[in-house]
Design an enzyme around this catalytic site. Structure first.
Site, PDB file in Angstrom:
ATOM      1  N   ARG A 207      28.644 -30.772 -64.647  1.00  5.89           N
ATOM      2  CA  ARG A 207      27.467 -31.596 -64.959  1.00  5.89           C
ATOM      3  C   ARG A 207      27.603 -32.212 -66.359  1.00  5.89           C
ATOM      4  NH1 ARG A 207      24.224 -32.515 -61.291  1.00  5.89           N
ATOM      5  NH2 ARG A 207      22.786 -33.544 -62.696  1.00  5.89           N
TER       6      ARG A 207
ATOM      7  N   THR B  92      25.989 -19.852 -63.485  1.00  2.20           N
ATOM      8  CA  THR B  92      26.449 -21.217 -63.223  1.00  2.20           C
ATOM      9  C   THR B  92      27.926 -21.312 -63.572  1.00  2.20           C
ATOM     10  OG1 THR B  92      26.415 -23.535 -63.921  1.00  2.20           O
ATOM     11  CG2 THR B  92      25.523 -21.982 -65.494  1.00  2.20           C
ATOM     12  N   ILE B  93      28.687 -22.007 -62.752  1.00  3.58           N
ATOM     13  CA  ILE B  93      30.093 -22.228 -63.099  1.00  3.58           C
ATOM     14  C   ILE B  93      30.196 -23.127 -64.326  1.00  3.58           C
ATOM     15  CG2 ILE B  93      30.935 -21.951 -60.725  1.00  3.58           C
ATOM     16  CD1 ILE B  93      31.396 -25.068 -60.751  1.00  3.58           C
ATOM     17  N   ASP B  94      29.122 -23.889 -64.623  1.00 11.11           N
ATOM     18  CA  ASP B  94      29.186 -24.875 -65.704  1.00 11.11           C
ATOM     19  C   ASP B  94      29.185 -24.235 -67.094  1.00 11.11           C
ATOM     20  OD1 ASP B  94      28.960 -26.665 -63.600  1.00 11.11           O
ATOM     21  OD2 ASP B  94      26.807 -26.982 -63.893  1.00 11.11           O
TER      22      ASP B  94
ATOM     23  N   ASP C 132      19.370 -23.067 -64.675  1.00  8.35           N
ATOM     24  CA  ASP C 132      18.231 -23.573 -65.425  1.00  8.35           C
ATOM     25  C   ASP C 132      16.985 -23.801 -64.557  1.00  8.35           C
ATOM     26  OD1 ASP C 132      17.633 -24.259 -68.078  1.00  8.35           O
ATOM     27  OD2 ASP C 132      17.435 -26.354 -67.437  1.00  8.35           O
TER      28      ASP C 132
ATOM     29  N   GLY D  33      22.837 -23.710 -56.805  1.00  6.93           N
ATOM     30  CA  GLY D  33      24.213 -23.749 -56.307  1.00  6.93           C
ATOM     31  C   GLY D  33      24.824 -22.353 -56.336  1.00  6.93           C
TER      32      GLY D  33
ATOM     33  N   ASP E  78      26.790 -23.650 -69.061  1.00  2.00           N
ATOM     34  CA  ASP E  78      26.049 -24.521 -69.983  1.00  2.00           C
ATOM     35  C   ASP E  78      24.664 -23.992 -70.354  1.00  2.00           C
ATOM     36  OD1 ASP E  78      24.864 -24.838 -67.526  1.00  2.00           O
ATOM     37  OD2 ASP E  78      24.809 -27.023 -67.573  1.00  2.00           O
TER      38      ASP E  78
ATOM     39  N   ARG F 267      18.062 -24.834 -52.869  1.00  2.00           N
ATOM     40  CA  ARG F 267      17.369 -25.374 -54.036  1.00  2.00           C
ATOM     41  C   ARG F 267      15.893 -25.603 -53.706  1.00  2.00           C
ATOM     42  NH1 ARG F 267      22.444 -28.395 -55.527  1.00  2.00           N
ATOM     43  NH2 ARG F 267      23.345 -27.157 -57.192  1.00  2.00           N
TER      44      ARG F 267
HETATM   45  O1  F6P Z   1      25.878 -26.664 -61.398  1.00  2.00           O
HETATM   46  C1  F6P Z   1      26.975 -26.311 -60.635  1.00  2.00           C
HETATM   47  C2  F6P Z   1      27.561 -27.514 -59.943  1.00  2.00           C
HETATM   48  O2  F6P Z   1      28.706 -27.106 -59.217  1.00  2.00           O
HETATM   49  C3  F6P Z   1      27.897 -28.684 -60.866  1.00  2.00           C
HETATM   50  O3  F6P Z   1      29.075 -28.483 -61.596  1.00  2.00           O
HETATM   51  C4  F6P Z   1      27.927 -29.828 -59.887  1.00  2.00           C
HETATM   52  O4  F6P Z   1      27.650 -31.068 -60.506  1.00  2.00           O
HETATM   53  C5  F6P Z   1      26.830 -29.463 -58.921  1.00  2.00           C
HETATM   54  O5  F6P Z   1      26.617 -28.061 -59.023  1.00  2.00           O
HETATM   55  C6  F6P Z   1      27.132 -29.806 -57.476  1.00  2.00           C
HETATM   56  O6  F6P Z   1      26.020 -29.508 -56.737  1.00  2.00           O
HETATM   57  P1  F6P Z   1      25.969 -29.531 -55.142  1.00  2.00           P
HETATM   58  O7  F6P Z   1      26.510 -28.206 -54.683  1.00  2.00           O
HETATM   59  O8  F6P Z   1      24.537 -29.698 -54.832  1.00  2.00           O
HETATM   60  O9  F6P Z   1      26.829 -30.659 -54.683  1.00  2.00           O
END
Ligand code: F6P
Length: 343
Positions: free
Chosen positions: A173, A127-129, A105, A11, A131, A73
């Protein structure tokens, strides 16, 4: 002149362009390195889709959201064309000595596997998360928190006007970092995170006590939050490219439950990808730039298999194996400190 490749995978995340710029500038000015960018994440590495990253190609990009290289991805072992032999042939043709993978990850796990299969790799976490256990902060997190905080502030004024309960769902997440920081910053009356399931009774108790003080309750919920009776985080959107459930929607589940139990009109907002878009904060630009410069130094040292990380105020190097598969959760002490003020 030694030549290296850079790719952004997974992402997107505000601050990616600052990393690319930092690496190219430090590489050119300090180490005499040259860079090419692989387009669309590992896909560009497999299919030899590249662009030259000169100084002028990275001019002024650190304040831009997204990634100038594009992302995906797609994994490096994608069938039938991927795998180490195909990738080594691409690197040889381009005279590239090693690759910087910028990602989360999944990206680091793939980089680690490539390393074991003889492809020289280094990594930059994103990652914005927020984590990833190996680093205190990832860039992108600060920007997501600012956006979520502004959204919460805005929901507060409309909630106050109607005396409604407003529920804001944020990303993250299976970690509650964005919810915690945005929730504390916005003075939310309840913050719900995956690390700390709370019962509907308890949530409604907090909401009612806010209403009893003639205030409009503001609830921030992380997408991975579960009520005690839920086995898994809510997901009705299928799987992502890594076969992980796509999260999102718990806010829409909670809002009618709160309304039904408390009689307080309740509205839910899911912030979604707005949290990943737009200009990065100064913090994310600085961290991205420092990571980019540091990874150029790692390349100069030929320190393969390492990822850069932030520890305190220092940028350090950690082996991929330390970085992969360790989720950094919100400590319960931090959550309980905030929880003492809920309601
Ligand atoms: O890992 C970053 C993130 O934005 C999560 O917070 C979220 O669940 C996911 O990616 C969303 O992914 P996508 O862009 O595939 O919808």
């Amino acid at each position: 002149m030694a030549r290296y490749g850079i790719l952004t995978s997974g992402g997107d995340c505000p601050g990616l362009n600052a990393v690319i710029r930092g690496a190219v500038l430090e590489g050119n000015a300090v180490h005499g390195q040259e860079f090419v960018g692989f387009l669309g994440g590992y896909r560009g590495l497999v299919y030899n889709e590249v662009k030259l990253l000169t100084r002028s190609a990275v001019r002024g990009i650190s304040g831009r959201g997204g990634t100038i290289l594009g992302t995906s991805r797609v994994g490096p072992y994608v069938e039938p064309d991927g795998g180490p032999d195909a990738i080594k042939a691409v690197l040889e043709e381009l005279e590239v000595e090693g690759v910087v993978a910028i990602g989360g990850d999944g990206t680091m796990a793939a980089a680690n596997r490539l390393m074991e299969d003889g492809v020289p790799m280094v990594g930059v976490p994103k990652t914005i998360d927020n984590d990833l256990e190996a680093t205190d902060y990832t860039f992108g997190f600060s920007t997501a928190v600012e956006i979520a905080t502004e959204a919460a502030d805005r929901l507060r004024t409309t909630g106050d006007s109607h005396m409604r309960c407003m529920v804001l769902e944020v990303m993250g997440r299976h970690a509650g970092w964005i919810a915690m920081y945005a929730g504390i910053a916005a003075g939310a009356h309840t913050i719900l995170i995956p690390e700390a399931p709370e019962s509907l009774e308890q949530i409604c108790e907090w909401v009612v006590s806010v209403k009893d003080r003639r205030r409009a309750p503001l609830v921030i919920v992380a997408e991975g939050f579960t009520l005690p009776e839920m086995a898994d985080a809510f997901s009705d959107r299928g799987l992502d490219e890594f076969n992980r459930p796509r999260l999102g929607g718990i806010g829409d589940i909670l809002a009618p439950l709160i309304e039904e139990r408390t009689g307080i009109t309740t509205r839910a907002t899911t912030l979604g990808h707005i949290q990943r878009g737009g200009v990065p904060t100064a913090f994310d630009r600085v961290l991205g730039t420092r990571f980019g410069q540091a990874i150029s130094d790692v390349l100069a040292d030929g320190d393969w298999g390492k990822m850069v990380a932030l520890r305190g105020t220092e940028i350090v190097r950690v082996p991929f194996s330390d970085a992969v598969g360790h989720t950094k959760n919100v400590p319960l002490g931090f959550y309980n400190g905030a929880r003492a003020l809920f309601g």
